[in-house]
Design an enzyme around this catalytic site. Structure first.
Site, PDB file in Angstrom:
ATOM      1  NE  ARG A 111      19.090   9.834   1.904  1.00 41.03           N
ATOM      2  CZ  ARG A 111      20.027  10.613   2.410  1.00 41.03           C
ATOM      3  NH1 ARG A 111      21.106  10.895   1.716  1.00 41.03           N
ATOM      4  NH2 ARG A 111      19.876  11.119   3.617  1.00 41.03           N
ATOM      5  CE  LYS A 124      32.016  19.409  17.774  1.00 38.52           C
ATOM      6  NZ  LYS A 124      32.022  20.365  16.680  1.00 38.52           N
ATOM      7  N   GLY A 145      21.094   9.910  10.566  1.00 33.12           N
ATOM      8  CA  GLY A 145      22.539  10.044  10.768  1.00 33.12           C
ATOM      9  C   GLY A 145      23.238   8.719  11.015  1.00 33.12           C
ATOM     10  N   GLY A 194      20.040  15.493   9.114  1.00 35.63           N
ATOM     11  CA  GLY A 194      19.801  16.857   9.607  1.00 35.63           C
ATOM     12  C   GLY A 194      18.324  17.194   9.648  1.00 35.63           C
TER      13      GLY A 194
END
Ligand code: AMP
Length: 394
Positions: free
Chosen positions: A36, A200, A352, A375
């Site tokens: 980053r 999920k 992610g 996200g």
């Protein structure tokens, strides 16, 4: 509506506030992965070629309000100083006095880095007073923190709005991310395949529904595959299933059918008796017997999924195919990384865990775009207008 870009502004000699995403993993004061920081350099350098008056700001982790030395941006400042060959002045007390005063007194080779923004409650509550405190006195606001653009936090949203529209713009990383992710959702070359995995279905329902508008194939692995298999009446043993989310699966299946998208589910699995790294890996074909849980896709599924990927012109990947953190259950995820590397077309990894899996695989340099935002990239792919981008539109 288009993003106002940093190149649209005349920064010459001006005072610039730059919001970055310098949220890097740090262990015992040592940076574990400086991706980053490296990604932030083009924008920082562009600004420094035009003005010496630069203040950089970022959050780091999820510290308690008030902060602690473990959550300090100091190691990041040290790394930035090495990379930029400049002195980085870390300013911890910017809520007590204005950063502009300090900025005006800096020497030629010095630039400022504000201490972790999340040490202050006003950051996450998008507090307007805190926002004023950050930005008052600056000529321009630049956001290059793509990974934080989905958060309506003071340094991302309210501070930008303090300045008039023509004084705020997107840096190079934000521009690069938006270009890559937009091209995936707007007009992807077909066949367009989406690889979806992770834990999920409920976390990814809106991304899945949005991508069904444009994709031809959706490969589903990870724990979420077991909720789909259960819905189809396949025995899944003790695999992780969201038993109360069958209606979501039904919605996805109906949408896929209406849009003629092929949904591919695993046909074999690597199972274990318990959710434990020490558990033996048991290959299972077809339904999973009671007492076993699926922790990875099996070799037949890997081969079938890999073929669909290789035959595609555009591939988007989000979420691992199994518990890739454990070697015995990592092969499925690694096989997707390898297949993506062979695609003759555009490949995007959407943030992610699949990003770390991609780096682990050694194929990262074969991928068109690896998003730095977890996200943020998911919410962008859902079709949402991110708060941090909304304030940069012209
Ligand atoms: P997500 O953050 O939703 O992308 O989920 C990533 C997590 O899902 C990783 O930590 C994986 O270990 C986990 N995961 C993937 N496949 C499975 C599985 N079959 N059973 C349990 N956890 C899984």
């Amino acid at each position: 509506m288009q993003l106002r870009k940093i190149e649209d502004l005349d920064l010459t000699g001006k005072k610039v506030f730059l919001r970055l995403d310098l949220n890097v993993p740090i262990k015992n004061g040592k940076i574990q992965d400086d991706t980053r920081i490296i990604e932030a350099l083009p924008t920082i350098k562009y600004i420094l070629e035009r003005t010496k008056k630069l203040t950089m700001a970022s959050h780091l982790g999820r510290p308690k309000v008030g902060g602690s030395p473990a959550d300090s941006l100091e190691p990041v400042g040290i790394r930035l100083a090495e990379l930029l060959e400049r002195e980085i002045v870390l300013f911890p007390d910017y809520t007590e006095s204005s950063s502009i005063q300090l900025l005006n007194s800096l020497g030629k080779n010095q630039i400022m880095l504000l201490e972790n923004l999340r040490f202050h409650a006003g950051e996450e509550s998008n507090d307007i007073d805190f926002a004023h405190h950050l930005i008052d006195g600056y000529d321009f606001y630049i956001n290059d923190a793509f990974g934080t653009c989905h958060r309506a936090h003071a340094s991302v949203s309210a501070a930008a709005e303090v300045l008039s529209g023509e004084r705020r713009a997107a840096g190079y990383l934000v521009q690069k991310e938006i270009a890559a992710l937009s091209s995936i959702i707007a007009k992807p070359d077909g066949p367009f395949t989406v690889i979806m995995g992770g834990s999920k279905v409920s976390d990814k329902i809106y991304v899945i529904l949005n991508l069904l508008n444009t994709c031809n194939n959706m490969l589903i692995g990870g724990a979420m595959a077991y909720t789909f298999l259960k819905y189809k009446g396949v025995n899944v043993g003790s695999s992780r299933v969201e038993a109360d989310k069958m209606a979501l699966v039904e919605t996805i299946m109906r949408n896929a059918e209406a849009r003629k998208v092929q949904i591919h589910l695993p046909t074999d699995h690597i199972c274990a008796k318990e959710f434990s790294e020490a558990s033996d890996a048991v290959p299972v074909s077809g339904g999973i017997p009671d007492g076993l849980m699926g922790l990875d896709i099996g070799p037949a599924t890997q081969a079938a999924f890999a073929k669909v990927v290789r035959d595609s012109k555009t591939v988007l990947w989000n979420g691992p195919m199994g518990v890739f953190e454990w070697e015995k259950f990592a092969a499925g995820t690694m096989s997707m990384a390898a297949a993506m590397a062979e695609v003759r077309g555009k490949t995007v990894v959407g943030g992610g865990d699949s990003v770390s899996a991609m780096h682990k695989s050694g194929f990262a340099d074969k991928i068109t775009h690896i998003s730095t935002g977890g996200g943020a990239s998911l919410e962008f792919l859902e079709g949402k207008v991110l708060p941090g981008l909304k304030v940069l539109m012209k």
